[in-house]
Design an enzyme around this catalytic site. Sequence first.
Site, PDB file in Angstrom:
ATOM      1  N   GLU A  47       0.826  -1.210   0.000  1.00  0.00           N
ATOM      2  CA  GLU A  47       0.000   0.000   0.000  1.00  0.00           C
ATOM      3  C   GLU A  47       0.862   1.263   0.000  1.00  0.00           C
ATOM      4  O   GLU A  47       0.630   2.188  -0.777  1.00  0.00           O
ATOM      5  CB  GLU A  47      -0.920   0.029   1.235  1.00  0.00           C
ATOM      6  N   ASN A  51       1.272   3.846  -3.136  1.00  0.00           N
ATOM      7  CA  ASN A  51       0.924   5.257  -2.988  1.00  0.00           C
ATOM      8  C   ASN A  51       2.055   6.173  -3.445  1.00  0.00           C
ATOM      9  O   ASN A  51       1.812   7.194  -4.086  1.00  0.00           O
ATOM     10  CB  ASN A  51       0.572   5.567  -1.532  1.00  0.00           C
ATOM     11  N   ARG A 105      -8.854   3.672  -7.747  1.00  0.00           N
ATOM     12  CA  ARG A 105      -8.280   3.561  -6.411  1.00  0.00           C
ATOM     13  C   ARG A 105      -9.458   3.437  -5.452  1.00  0.00           C
ATOM     14  O   ARG A 105     -10.491   4.109  -5.630  1.00  0.00           O
ATOM     15  CB  ARG A 105      -7.432   4.798  -6.053  1.00  0.00           C
TER      16      ARG A 105
HETATM   17  N1  LIG Z   1       2.738   9.138  -1.120  1.00  0.00           N
HETATM   18  C1  LIG Z   1       1.689   9.954  -1.380  1.00  0.00           C
HETATM   19  N2  LIG Z   1       1.879  11.129  -2.016  1.00  0.00           N
HETATM   20  C2  LIG Z   1       0.840  11.962  -2.288  1.00  0.00           C
HETATM   21  N3  LIG Z   1      -0.439  11.699  -1.945  1.00  0.00           N
HETATM   22  C3  LIG Z   1      -0.686  10.547  -1.289  1.00  0.00           C
HETATM   23  C4  LIG Z   1       0.351   9.608  -0.981  1.00  0.00           C
HETATM   24  N4  LIG Z   1      -0.194   8.556  -0.319  1.00  0.00           N
HETATM   25  C5  LIG Z   1      -1.508   8.817  -0.246  1.00  0.00           C
HETATM   26  N5  LIG Z   1      -1.825   9.995  -0.823  1.00  0.00           N
HETATM   27  C6  LIG Z   1      -3.172  10.623  -0.880  1.00  0.00           C
HETATM   28  O1  LIG Z   1      -4.006   9.983   0.057  1.00  0.00           O
HETATM   29  C7  LIG Z   1      -5.163   9.436  -0.594  1.00  0.00           C
HETATM   30  C8  LIG Z   1      -5.599   8.163   0.113  1.00  0.00           C
HETATM   31  O2  LIG Z   1      -4.634   7.127  -0.028  1.00  0.00           O
HETATM   32  P1  LIG Z   1      -5.097   5.608   0.087  1.00  0.00           P
HETATM   33  O3  LIG Z   1      -5.848   5.437   1.375  1.00  0.00           O
HETATM   34  O4  LIG Z   1      -3.936   4.731  -0.127  1.00  0.00           O
HETATM   35  O5  LIG Z   1      -6.171   5.465  -1.086  1.00  0.00           O
HETATM   36  P2  LIG Z   1      -5.934   5.331  -2.665  1.00  0.00           P
HETATM   37  O6  LIG Z   1      -4.493   5.017  -2.925  1.00  0.00           O
HETATM   38  O7  LIG Z   1      -6.835   4.227  -3.047  1.00  0.00           O
HETATM   39  O8  LIG Z   1      -6.331   6.651  -3.255  1.00  0.00           O
HETATM   40  C9  LIG Z   1      -4.737   9.260  -2.031  1.00  0.00           C
HETATM   41  O9  LIG Z   1      -5.842   9.244  -2.918  1.00  0.00           O
HETATM   42  C10 LIG Z   1      -3.827  10.465  -2.239  1.00  0.00           C
HETATM   43  O10 LIG Z   1      -4.571  11.635  -2.490  1.00  0.00           O
HETATM   44 MG   LIG Z   2      -3.377   3.703  -1.891  1.00  0.00          MG
END
Ligand SMILES: Nc1ncnc2c1ncn2[C@@H]1O[C@H](COP(=O)(O)OP(=O)(O)O)[C@@H](O)[C@H]1O
Ligand SMILES: [Mg+2]
Lengths: 141, 107
Positions: A47, A51, A105
Amino acid sequence: MYRNRMYLEFESKSENEKFARVTVAAFVTRLNPILEELADIKTAVSEAVTNAIVHGYNGGDGTVGLECIIEDNVLTVIVEDKGVGIPDIEKAKKPLYTTKPEQDRSGMGFMFMEVFMDEMEVISQVGKGTKVIMKKAIGAK
Amino acid sequence: MEQQLTKYSISGDTMVVELTKELDHHNSVSIREEIDRQIYNGKVKNIIFDFKNTTFMDSSGVGVILGRHRILKNVGGVIAVTNVNKAVDRLFMISGLYKIVEKSSEI
Ligand SMILES: Nc1ncnc2c1ncn2[C@@H]1O[C@H](COP(=O)(O)OP(=O)(O)O)[C@@H](O)[C@H]1O
Ligand SMILES: [Mg+2]
């Protein structure tokens, strides 16, 4: 106290998601995790790394950092990118919240990291990048 | 190491997707594309995801299933999953996917 540490960097390519989780699983072997603990760790690492690739670097070029520390029976995993950063961390952590619904996502990444690890902390700065620190005690249950 | 590929078969208006070993973001991109191509061809209304080869899944896999559910519910289609192992089953429960997806023991 027993201590071990590893650090590696890899390019922001989706094939490295597997490389990262398998590497962490191999590194933690010495703590004799049960299958369920291994599955938890692999999912959480996947995860965080996904991300970094999908959100941090928007699918483009960049370097992802992966650090693992073992202190006695506690594994710490740190995943870092120097990508776009997160403007509102509390909002981002909410289950089902995603900024990329068009890519299917599910918005469940942070939730899985929180459920599968004992602790999770997110440090992020817009324009600078994001760091996710996760901890899990092995054999605690 | 040989990567177990995803297999697709269609009978009537139901598509069976025999998933790859690891359903992560890397593998889900092409799976999504292939399923959606068949849906938009108008052939497929229901999907059965067969997890018999799948040992790993993360939230990207959840996204694949949720996304197909969103498309197919408009045409009254259903999604079922089968041969789910313990680790994948936990993800389904935590994510609430069983509220929208049927678990069948056999195809
Ligand atoms: N490393 C990252 N850099 C920038 N934004 C991030 C990062 N990790 C997460 N996010 C933000 O947090 C949101 C939620 O992440 P997550 O719970 O993993 O859901 P998803 O990946 O399905 O969108 C993402 O949609 C993104 O906007
Ligand atoms: Mg994610």
